[in-house]
Write an enzyme that holds these catalytic residues in place. Structure first.
Site, PDB file in Angstrom:
ATOM      1  N   HIS A 216      -8.259  -4.652  -0.803  1.00 49.79           N
ATOM      2  CA  HIS A 216      -6.984  -4.032  -0.402  1.00 49.79           C
ATOM      3  C   HIS A 216      -6.176  -4.956   0.516  1.00 49.79           C
ATOM      4  O   HIS A 216      -4.948  -4.874   0.550  1.00 49.79           O
ATOM      5  CB  HIS A 216      -7.275  -2.703   0.290  1.00 49.79           C
ATOM      6  CG  HIS A 216      -6.073  -1.814   0.385  1.00 49.79           C
ATOM      7  ND1 HIS A 216      -5.405  -1.362  -0.732  1.00 49.79           N
ATOM      8  CD2 HIS A 216      -5.392  -1.316   1.448  1.00 49.79           C
ATOM      9  CE1 HIS A 216      -4.384  -0.616  -0.362  1.00 49.79           C
ATOM     10  NE2 HIS A 216      -4.349  -0.578   0.960  1.00 49.79           N
TER      11      HIS A 216
ATOM     12  N   SER B 102       0.823  -1.202   0.000  1.00 47.25           N
ATOM     13  CA  SER B 102       0.000   0.000   0.000  1.00 47.25           C
ATOM     14  C   SER B 102       0.868   1.268   0.000  1.00 47.25           C
ATOM     15  O   SER B 102       1.611   1.495  -0.962  1.00 47.25           O
ATOM     16  CB  SER B 102      -0.963  -0.081   1.191  1.00 47.25           C
ATOM     17  OG  SER B 102      -1.933   0.902   1.130  1.00 47.25           O
TER      18      SER B 102
ATOM     19  N   ASP C 130     -10.198  -3.779  -4.970  1.00 48.51           N
ATOM     20  CA  ASP C 130      -9.569  -2.810  -4.056  1.00 48.51           C
ATOM     21  C   ASP C 130     -10.315  -1.477  -4.135  1.00 48.51           C
ATOM     22  O   ASP C 130     -10.444  -0.891  -5.211  1.00 48.51           O
ATOM     23  CB  ASP C 130      -8.092  -2.632  -4.470  1.00 48.51           C
ATOM     24  CG  ASP C 130      -7.256  -1.978  -3.388  1.00 48.51           C
ATOM     25  OD1 ASP C 130      -7.826  -1.222  -2.566  1.00 48.51           O
ATOM     26  OD2 ASP C 130      -6.046  -2.204  -3.369  1.00 48.51           O
TER      27      ASP C 130
END
Ligand code: MLT
Length: 212
Positions: A191, A110, A160
């Site tokens: 995610h 991320s 996501d």
């Protein structure tokens, strides 16, 4: 686990040496809200032999750790990102030289994937590759470097809601334009990470160890 302060660069980080003879370093870069401990177990599952450097991001968003500032979700402060990418690239280069590593792969999740990708685009000389878990195009570089010797594994979640599909597609387009050795997968998840991330990362890293 003990946390040590690297005074020259002001990072709090974990460092685990490689098994004897292994010259590879994995630089683990956590997501928003993580720290230097968040990805250690994951890194060890992906590759039990490489050295590990895991710094804590220096940026703070209301007390939450990050590697660079953002204006809002998915809208990054590119000036801050440039500064933080240079600072982290210097730190990685220092550790690489100090321990005589010959191959350096940044493994980011991320926010950590996004700074790893920014380093690849802005300071490609410090990395041999990037394993980006839920990454996107983090910056629009004024000059696209030659990425023909850089290995990238990009694992995206097809559902996501934090990383926009357009940001992933823009990243893929840029990496292909720079001739990176790219492997990209859309995984059946959002995610969060899933077992497939670890399995695919482990086999990609094992392939790198065999050929590298
Ligand atoms: C970022 O800020 O780098 C991405 O939006 C993902 C995250 O929330 O960390």
């Amino acid at each position: 686990m003990n946390t040590v302060m690297f005074h020259d660069h002001g990072y709090e980080y974990q460092y685990l040496p490689p098994v004897a003879g292994d010259k590879r370093l994995l630089v683990l870069l956590h997501g928003t809200g993580g720290d230097e401990n968040s990805l250690i177990e994951l890194g060890r599952l992906m590759d039990p032999n490489a050295g590990i450097l895991s710094p804590r991001g220096k940026s703070s968003e209301e007390g939450v750790n990050r590697f660079f500032r953002r204006h809002e979700e998915g809208v990054f402060d590119e000036e801050d990102l440039k500064e933080k990418a240079e600072d982290l690239a210097d730190f990685i280069a220092h550790v690489t030289d100090h321990h005589y590593f010959e191959e350096v792969i940044a493994v980011g999740y991320s926010n950590g994937a996004n700074i790893a990708l920014a380093i690849l685009l802005l300071h490609p000389e410090v990395l041999n590759g990037v394993l980006a878990l839920r990454g996107m195009l983090p910056i629009h570089p004024s000059h696209l470097p030659d990425l023909s010797e850089k290995h990238v594994l990009l694992l995206s979640g097809k559902d996501d809601t934090i990383i926009p599909r357009s940001g992933v597609e823009a990243l893929v387009e840029l990496l292909e334009k720079g001739n990176a050795i790219l492997h990209h997968e859309w995984l059946p998840t959002g995610h969060n990470l899933m077992r497939r991330d670890i399995e695919d990362a482990a086999s990609w890293l094992a392939g790198r160890a065999a050929t590298g």
